[in-house]
Design a protein around this motif. Structure first.
Motif: not given
Length: 382
Positions: A161-163, A166-168, A184-189
């Motif tokens: 999921v984290r990979a 990070l790709e997204k 926000a994307d960085a926090e989720r990853a």
């Protein structure tokens, strides 16, 4: 006649009545001997821990009083499922299995002591007690294995999921998404925000070797024939280290840019590739060393028009004469009019340089002394 290998209903009933006390003693010992669970107990998880222990003990009694306990629909399956969930929970909390397996070992010891006392009081023989001990520790092994499986599955799932996240994130950085969305994307990853990102282009076959040498926070937005890596904080002295790490990787290295503007670094690297930069297999192409080319060729049509305009005084000459004077004019500009150096660069006698420059002054007149004309000629002939 051999003794039964399972507990009688009467013995099991006697032991079951004492399960709450055994569970309480087991929990108390786990909390005392496994420090990781002392904090959890204090934080209000006491009921959860006690329920887990009672479920495990109850499952053991079911195992000790029944046969065929290997099937998934046997009464011990709820205890195995609970252990599996415990293992996943430990992984989600970022913890290793050490504490949980330690709790299982402590629990087995204390629970066996408590259950054995009740079993002996209920009339178990020595042979039955030995079999009872075998069952306890085999059961703990099964619970431990279920917990380890849960922990492994959760870590693998979390890693996948984290990979993907990070790709997204890398893809959205290259697409120039709004900064607040990128945060926000960085926090989720769970990706720490760097100061800068540097785009690196390299063949897909070189990616794995490069990643092993780069910052662990490096993003890989995709895996095309030519891959992109976004390297954190590779500015200043760290850039030299990045270039050394990429030696032999056929890489093109963009400039460092604020992390949220990584797309600008990517565009620069792509532009240098478009201009024909090809890594020679050893040193990577450093786009910071190609700035003049980038500026001069930012608008090819404008550069062609500039060259035609400033070289117009040579149009009436023969091709050979025009080529010689153009070559001399370029060297004169590059060497700031120093005749000896111009002659050395052209492999001609200084008098030849003097003669050719006399021709050029006749064609250009006073414009060769005009800073604007000198600038235009320098750009046109660079």
């Amino acid at each position: 006649m051999s003794e039964p290998s399972t507990l009688s209903v009467e013995v099991a009933r006697t032991i079951r009545r004492e399960l709450p006390g055994v569970a309480e003693a087991t929990v108390a010992t786990i909390v005392a001997e496994v420090p990781a669970y002392a904090g959890a107990y204090a934080d209000g998880m006491s009921a959860t821990i006690e329920n887990a222990v009672q479920l495990a003990l109850g499952g053991f009694l079911e195992l000790a009083t029944t046969r065929g306990a290997d099937a998934a629909d046997t009464p011990i399956q709820p205890a195995l499922d609970a252990s599996y969930k415990l293992g996943r929970g430990e992984a989600r909390g970022g913890r290793s299995m050490d504490a949980l397996l330690g709790a299982f070992r402590v629990g087995a010891r204390v629970a066996f002591r408590g259950l054995a006392d009740q079993a002996v009081a209920a009339g178990l023989t020595a042979a039955q007690l030995a079999r009872f001990a075998e069952l306890v520790f085999a059961y703990i092994d099964a619970l431990s294995a279920a917990a380890v499986a849960g922990h492994t599955d959760e870590r693998q799932a979390t890693g996948r999921v984290r990979a993907r996240l990070l790709e997204k994130l890398g893809q959205r950085l290259l697409a120039g998404a709004p900064q607040d969305e990128l945060v926000a994307d960085a926090e989720r990853a769970d990706w720490p925000l760097p100061r800068t990102l540097t785009a690196v282009l390299l063949p897909a076959a070189r990616v794995r070797g490069a990643l092993a040498l780069l910052d662990g926070g490096t993003l890989q937005p995709g895996d095309d024939e030519v891959s992109v890596l976004l390297v954190p904080d590779a500015e200043g002295p760290a850039r030299a280290a990045l270039l050394r790490a990429l030696e032999g990787k056929e890489a093109v290295v963009g400039p460092p840019r604020p992390w949220w503007d990584a797309a600008a670094s990517h565009r620069r690297a792509l532009r240098v590739v478009e201009l024909g930069a090809v890594p020679d297999g050893s040193a990577p192409v450093d786009t910071q060393q190609r700035l003049c080319e980038l500026v001069l060729r930012a608008d090819e049509d404008a550069l062609a028009d500039l060259r035609a305009a400033v070289l117009a005084p040579l149009d009436e000459l023969s091709e050979g004469a025009r080529e010689k004077l153009t070559e001399t004019l370029r060297a004169w500009l590059l060497h700031h009019g120093r005749r000896e150096q111009v002659a050395a660069a052209l492999f001609v006698h200084p008098q030849t340089v003097r003669y050719r420059m006399g021709q050029l002054r006749e064609l250009y007149g006073d414009r060769l002394e005009d800073p604007r004309t000198v600038l235009e000629l320098t750009l046109a002939l660079a």
